[in-house]
Design a protein around this motif. Structure first.
Motif, mmCIF file in Angstrom:
data_model
loop_
_atom_site.group_PDB
_atom_site.id
_atom_site.type_symbol
_atom_site.label_atom_id
_atom_site.label_comp_id
_atom_site.label_asym_id
_atom_site.label_seq_id
_atom_site.Cartn_x
_atom_site.Cartn_y
_atom_site.Cartn_z
ATOM 1 N N ILE A 39 75.669 61.479 112.104
ATOM 2 C CA ILE A 39 74.464 62.205 111.730
ATOM 3 C C ILE A 39 73.963 63.027 112.908
ATOM 4 C CG2 ILE A 39 72.017 61.928 111.139
ATOM 5 C CD1 ILE A 39 72.813 59.629 109.323
ATOM 6 N N GLU A 40 73.976 62.433 114.096
ATOM 7 C CA GLU A 40 73.516 63.148 115.279
ATOM 8 C C GLU A 40 74.422 64.340 115.594
ATOM 9 O OE1 GLU A 40 73.007 60.416 118.546
ATOM 10 O OE2 GLU A 40 72.109 58.922 117.239
ATOM 11 N N THR A 43 74.538 67.639 112.248
ATOM 12 C CA THR A 43 73.341 68.104 111.532
ATOM 13 C C THR A 43 72.824 69.428 112.074
ATOM 14 O OG1 THR A 43 71.918 66.788 113.003
ATOM 15 C CG2 THR A 43 72.577 65.785 110.905
ATOM 16 N N ASP A 44 73.633 70.123 112.876
ATOM 17 C CA ASP A 44 73.162 71.383 113.453
ATOM 18 C C ASP A 44 73.230 72.539 112.464
ATOM 19 O OD1 ASP A 44 75.930 71.099 113.542
ATOM 20 O OD2 ASP A 44 76.139 72.520 115.205
ATOM 21 N N LYS A 48 76.740 71.452 106.914
ATOM 22 C CA LYS A 48 77.310 70.256 107.540
ATOM 23 C C LYS A 48 76.414 69.045 107.293
ATOM 24 C CE LYS A 48 78.832 70.783 111.799
ATOM 25 N NZ LYS A 48 78.845 71.296 113.210
ATOM 26 N N SER A 49 75.093 69.234 107.437
ATOM 27 C CA SER A 49 74.168 68.125 107.218
ATOM 28 C C SER A 49 74.116 67.749 105.738
ATOM 29 C CB SER A 49 72.766 68.486 107.735
ATOM 30 O OG SER A 49 72.247 69.619 107.070
ATOM 31 N N GLY A 53 75.033 64.091 104.327
ATOM 32 C CA GLY A 53 74.117 63.327 103.472
ATOM 33 C C GLY A 53 74.816 62.796 102.236
ATOM 34 N N THR A 70 67.653 58.437 108.485
ATOM 35 C CA THR A 70 67.349 59.775 109.002
ATOM 36 C C THR A 70 65.944 59.833 109.588
ATOM 37 O OG1 THR A 70 68.809 60.747 107.322
ATOM 38 C CG2 THR A 70 67.262 62.231 108.407
ATOM 39 N N ILE A 79 67.195 63.636 115.792
ATOM 40 C CA ILE A 79 67.365 64.699 114.804
ATOM 41 C C ILE A 79 66.040 65.430 114.664
ATOM 42 C CG2 ILE A 79 67.886 65.263 112.394
ATOM 43 C CD1 ILE A 79 69.532 62.838 112.166
ATOM 44 N N ASN A 83 66.793 69.966 110.883
ATOM 45 C CA ASN A 83 68.159 69.511 110.599
ATOM 46 C C ASN A 83 68.213 68.362 109.596
ATOM 47 O OD1 ASN A 83 69.045 71.404 112.416
ATOM 48 N ND2 ASN A 83 69.347 69.960 114.090
ATOM 49 N N SER A 84 67.095 67.643 109.458
ATOM 50 C CA SER A 84 67.080 66.502 108.538
ATOM 51 C C SER A 84 67.036 66.926 107.077
ATOM 52 C CB SER A 84 65.864 65.612 108.832
ATOM 53 O OG SER A 84 64.660 66.214 108.381
ATOM 54 N N VAL A 87 70.353 66.741 105.238
ATOM 55 C CA VAL A 87 70.774 65.362 104.985
ATOM 56 C C VAL A 87 70.054 64.811 103.755
ATOM 57 C CG1 VAL A 87 70.916 63.025 105.929
ATOM 58 C CG2 VAL A 87 71.224 64.990 107.444
#
Length: 316
Positions: A39-40, A43-44, A48-49, A53, A70, A79, A83-84, A87
Motif C-alpha cells: 500500500i505504501e 499508492t502514488d 495503481k492505488s 484496493g 488505510t 499515505i 493517495n488513499s 484504495v
C-alpha cells in the motif's frame, strides 16, 4: 415466523458473520505486513492505488478491513489523503468478489472444505500448514452458514405474509435501501446483507429488483465501520472517512434515481434469469459504474474535502 426457522436462520447467520470476522483476521495476520508495504509503495498513482484496493480486499475478504488499514496508515502519515482515495474506491469493487462466490452455489460443498481445513489444523502443529488449515476451515464455515440460512427459509415460501412483505421491497426501492442499510448496521457486514439477499432470491422469496435495492442499502450501512475508525484520528483520516461516505451516498442516490434503468441494465448484462446471479452481478456493476463516474472528478473532490476539512494549524 416458526421458531425452528428463526433458530436455524439466526444460527446460520451467526456462523456466517463469525467466519467472515475470523477469516478476515487470519488473512490480515497472514498478509498484513506485506500488504501494508505494498500500500505504501503503490499508492502514488490513482490507477495503481485502485488496483491495490481491489487486490487487497479480495485477499483480506473485507473492504472495511482494507479501508481501516488505510486510515491507520493515513494517521501514521504513511499515505496521504489524496493517495488513499484510490484504495477506498478499489475496496468497494473488491468487496463484490464475495457476492460472486455466493452466487456460484458452492455452499453444499462447504463441509468438505471445512473437513480438509480441520485435518490440516489438527496435524499442522504450529507450522504454516496450521495457518492454511484455519483459513480453509473458516472459508468453508462461511459457506456452511449460508447453506444453513438458505435451507432454513425454505418453508417461508408458503407464508403469504412474508412473501407479501418482501414483494413490497421490489415495488419500493427506497424501502429496500432502508432494510439493507439497517441490516448492515446491525450485523456489521455488507457481505452478509448481500448474501442474505442472494439466498432469499435463490428461494424465490425476493425479486431481483428487491435484492438490488437491499444491496444499495448495504453499501451505505458499511460506512459505519469507516467512520468509527476515524475517531480521534487526524483530519486527513477523517477526510478519508467522509470521502467513503460521500462516494457511497452519491452512488446510491444515482442508483435510486435511475433504479429501473439500472435493473434493466443488470438483466441485459447478466443474460440470465437466475436471481442470485442478477443480484451478484448488480453488486459488481453498481460499484464499477460508481468508480467510473467518480474517477474524472477525484482530484476536484479531494480539493473540496481538503478545503471543507482543513488540517489543524500548528500551535505555537
Amino acid at each position: 415466523m416458526d421458531k425452528t426457522i428463526l433458530t436455524f436462520f439466526i444460527g446460520g447467520l451467526i456462523l456466517f458473520i463469525f467466519s467472515i470476522s475470523q477469516l478476515s483476521k487470519k488473512l490480515q495476520d497472514f498478509f498484513q505486513e506485506g500488504t501494508n508495504q505494498q500500500i505504501e509503495k503503490f499508492t502514488d498513482k490513482v490507477l495503481k492505488s485502485l488496483f491495490l484496493g481491489i487486490l487487497a480486499t479480495i485477499i483480506l475478504g473485507s473492504s472495511s478491513a482494507v479501508i481501516i488499514i488505510t486510515i491507520v496508515l493515513i494517521n501514521a502519515r504513511a499515505i496521504s489523503f489524496k493517495n488513499s482515495m484510490g484504495v477506498i474506491l478499489g475496496a468497494n469493487i473488491g468487496t463484490t468478489f464475495t457476492s460472486q462466490l455466493i452466487a456460484l452455489n458452492i455452499s453444499e460443498y462447504a463441509v468438505y472444505v471445512m473437513a480438509l481445513g480441520l485435518v490440516m489444523m489438527i496435524f499442522g502443529g504450529k507450522r504454516k500448514l496450521n495457518s492454511y488449515g484455519q483459513i480453509l476451515f473458516y472459508f468453508g464455515l462461511l459457506f456452511f452458514g449460508l447453506y444453513v440460512m438458505e435451507h432454513s427459509v425454505l418453508p417461508l415460501r408458503e407464508s403469504e405474509f412474508f412473501t407479501n412483505q418482501l414483494a413490497q421491497i421490489g415495488d419500493n426501492p427506497l424501502r429496500g435501501v432502508w432494510v439493507g442499510g439497517l441490516t448492515t448496521l446491525v450485523i456489521q457486514s455488507s457481505s452478509a446483507t448481500v448474501g442474505i439477499a442472494i439466498l432469499l432470491g435463490k428461494q424465490g422469496l425476493l425479486s431481483s429488483a428487491g435484492g438490488l435495492a437491499v444491496m444499495l442499502g448495504a453499501e451505505l450501512g458499511t460506512c459505519s465501520d469507516t467512520l468509527l475508525a476515524t475517531i480521534n484520528g487526524s483530519r486527513a483520516a477523517f477526510r478519508a472517512g467522509v470521502f467513503h461516505v460521500s462516494f457511497n451516498l452519491l452512488s446510491i442516490t444515482i442508483g435510486l434515481l435511475l433504479f429501473d434503468q439500472f435493473t434493466n441494465l443488470v438483466t441485459w448484462v447478466s443474460q440470465t434469469q437466475e436471481i442470485e446471479k442478477l443480484i451478484a452481478n448488480g453488486h459488481l456493476l453498481f460499484n464499477c459504474l460508481g468508480v467510473l463516474i467518480i474517477l474524472p472528478f477525484l482530484g476536484l473532490l479531494g480539493k473540496i474535502l481538503i478545503r471543507l476539512i482543513p488540517d489543524k494549524k500548528p500551535t505555537t
